[in-house]
Design a protein around this motif. Sequence first.
Motif, PDB file in Angstrom:
ATOM      1  N   THR A 284       0.109 -13.860   0.718  1.00 47.36           N
ATOM      2  CA  THR A 284      -1.195 -14.512   0.850  1.00 47.36           C
ATOM      3  C   THR A 284      -1.522 -15.207  -0.472  1.00 47.36           C
ATOM      4  O   THR A 284      -0.644 -15.420  -1.303  1.00 47.36           O
ATOM      5  CB  THR A 284      -2.278 -13.479   1.222  1.00 47.36           C
ATOM      6  N   GLY A 285      -2.785 -15.553  -0.677  1.00 46.27           N
ATOM      7  CA  GLY A 285      -3.189 -16.238  -1.912  1.00 46.27           C
ATOM      8  C   GLY A 285      -3.268 -17.744  -1.683  1.00 46.27           C
ATOM      9  O   GLY A 285      -2.949 -18.239  -0.594  1.00 46.27           O
ATOM     10  N   SER A 286      -3.651 -18.473  -2.719  1.00 43.91           N
ATOM     11  CA  SER A 286      -3.807 -19.929  -2.574  1.00 43.91           C
ATOM     12  C   SER A 286      -2.462 -20.624  -2.478  1.00 43.91           C
ATOM     13  O   SER A 286      -2.321 -21.648  -1.794  1.00 43.91           O
ATOM     14  CB  SER A 286      -4.533 -20.522  -3.793  1.00 43.91           C
TER      15      SER A 286
ATOM     16  N   HIS B 138       2.594 -10.296 -11.808  1.00 44.94           N
ATOM     17  CA  HIS B 138       2.715  -9.427 -10.630  1.00 44.94           C
ATOM     18  C   HIS B 138       3.310 -10.186  -9.452  1.00 44.94           C
ATOM     19  O   HIS B 138       3.087 -11.384  -9.290  1.00 44.94           O
ATOM     20  CB  HIS B 138       1.389  -8.729 -10.272  1.00 44.94           C
ATOM     21  N   ILE B 139       4.099  -9.459  -8.664  1.00 42.77           N
ATOM     22  CA  ILE B 139       4.609  -9.973  -7.392  1.00 42.77           C
ATOM     23  C   ILE B 139       4.175  -8.953  -6.354  1.00 42.77           C
ATOM     24  O   ILE B 139       4.241  -7.749  -6.608  1.00 42.77           O
ATOM     25  CB  ILE B 139       6.152 -10.185  -7.400  1.00 42.77           C
ATOM     26  N   GLY B 140       3.727  -9.413  -5.172  1.00 39.83           N
ATOM     27  CA  GLY B 140       2.933  -8.513  -4.346  1.00 39.83           C
ATOM     28  C   GLY B 140       1.783  -8.115  -5.256  1.00 39.83           C
ATOM     29  O   GLY B 140       1.273  -8.923  -6.037  1.00 39.83           O
ATOM     30  N   PHE B 141       1.389  -6.848  -5.205  1.00 40.17           N
ATOM     31  CA  PHE B 141       0.400  -6.386  -6.191  1.00 40.17           C
ATOM     32  C   PHE B 141       1.064  -5.415  -7.168  1.00 40.17           C
ATOM     33  O   PHE B 141       0.431  -4.489  -7.656  1.00 40.17           O
ATOM     34  CB  PHE B 141      -0.808  -5.765  -5.513  1.00 40.17           C
TER      35      PHE B 141
ATOM     36  N   PRO C  15       0.609 -20.187  -1.043  1.00 39.49           N
ATOM     37  CA  PRO C  15       1.392 -20.512   0.160  1.00 39.49           C
ATOM     38  C   PRO C  15       0.685 -21.398   1.181  1.00 39.49           C
ATOM     39  O   PRO C  15       1.279 -21.751   2.196  1.00 39.49           O
ATOM     40  CB  PRO C  15       1.691 -19.140   0.780  1.00 39.49           C
TER      41      PRO C  15
ATOM     42  N   TYR D 122      -6.174  -9.419   3.972  1.00 40.36           N
ATOM     43  CA  TYR D 122      -4.981 -10.247   4.078  1.00 40.36           C
ATOM     44  C   TYR D 122      -4.534 -10.405   5.529  1.00 40.36           C
ATOM     45  O   TYR D 122      -3.883 -11.389   5.886  1.00 40.36           O
ATOM     46  CB  TYR D 122      -3.876  -9.687   3.175  1.00 40.36           C
TER      47      TYR D 122
ATOM     48  N   GLY E 115       4.233 -15.281  -4.272  1.00 37.86           N
ATOM     49  CA  GLY E 115       3.490 -16.020  -5.283  1.00 37.86           C
ATOM     50  C   GLY E 115       3.610 -15.203  -6.562  1.00 37.86           C
ATOM     51  O   GLY E 115       4.356 -14.219  -6.612  1.00 37.86           O
TER      52      GLY E 115
ATOM     53  N   ARG F 239     -12.886 -15.039  -7.224  1.00 41.27           N
ATOM     54  CA  ARG F 239     -13.333 -16.309  -6.656  1.00 41.27           C
ATOM     55  C   ARG F 239     -13.522 -16.242  -5.134  1.00 41.27           C
ATOM     56  O   ARG F 239     -14.209 -17.064  -4.567  1.00 41.27           O
ATOM     57  CB  ARG F 239     -12.355 -17.437  -7.045  1.00 41.27           C
TER      58      ARG F 239
ATOM     59  N   ASP G 265       1.164  -7.235   1.102  1.00 43.37           N
ATOM     60  CA  ASP G 265       0.111  -6.368   0.571  1.00 43.37           C
ATOM     61  C   ASP G 265      -1.204  -6.500   1.321  1.00 43.37           C
ATOM     62  O   ASP G 265      -1.375  -7.390   2.153  1.00 43.37           O
ATOM     63  CB  ASP G 265      -0.095  -6.650  -0.933  1.00 43.37           C
TER      64      ASP G 265
ATOM     65  N   LYS H 157      -0.053 -21.299 -14.422  1.00 44.36           N
ATOM     66  CA  LYS H 157       1.109 -20.433 -14.145  1.00 44.36           C
ATOM     67  C   LYS H 157       2.271 -20.734 -15.104  1.00 44.36           C
ATOM     68  O   LYS H 157       3.321 -20.104 -15.023  1.00 44.36           O
ATOM     69  CB  LYS H 157       1.566 -20.597 -12.689  1.00 44.36           C
TER      70      LYS H 157
END
Length: 240
Positions: A35-37, A136-139, A39, A79, A130, A165, A66, A200
Amino acid sequence: MKVIIESKEKANKLAAEQYVKLLNSKPDCVLGLATGSTPLGLYAELIRLNKEGIISFSKCSSFNLDEYIGLDGTHDQSYRYFMNTNLFDHVDIRKDHTFVPSGSCKSDEEAALYDEAIEKAGGVDLQLLGIGHNGHIGFNEPLTPFESKTHIEKLTDSTREANKRFFASIDEVPTHAITMGIGTIMKSKIIILVAFGEDKAEIMKKTIEGKPTISVPASLLQLHTDVTVYLDPEAASLLS
Ligand code: F6R
């Protein structure tokens, strides 16, 4: 690690080609999703390809990385909700073949059952990642053990800050998440990591050019045999 530096649009198209190849050669494949911005553009591309009949998700299954602890799937920041609204509701995937770790998980023993479910499904063929500003990857926050399975992770202040945010205030950002472990992720047959934007750049330099270390979880991907990293020129700006 194979590193591809292209505009965001081109990078999303190239990453989508990996899905075309996999879904067409192995329709019942297992996708690892994020998830996240980051993808969102790739998911939009996968939706387009599905609508045009170039790919079908009808036989595949998916396991997400996650979920926040304490949020159920109807919460608009969960998620599960993210995946439904940004991908699953728009493609021909069977919802009962989509798995997201449970935000009501109570223990690491319970969390590790997710790894068993992944293995029972045949293992993840293609894992999308991401990356957080701390690597971190996943959490999996820095210092998560290399062999870790799916587990409950306390989120760092920087991760909660970055994700505030999406919430009304920092107090509403969950303090814990359930995440596939580093060990879980490393078992995936193919891994794609996508990172866009100048914010990043520093972590991508450490990830790609630094020594593999649990202090920068994403750097451990150097130890995997099939990782492709898609960066835009901003995220790649500090690479030598
Ligand atoms: C999300 C996830 C996280 C994000 C990372 C980057 O499922 O596992 O590792 O990929 O926090 O988030 P964005 O893409 O919002 O910068």
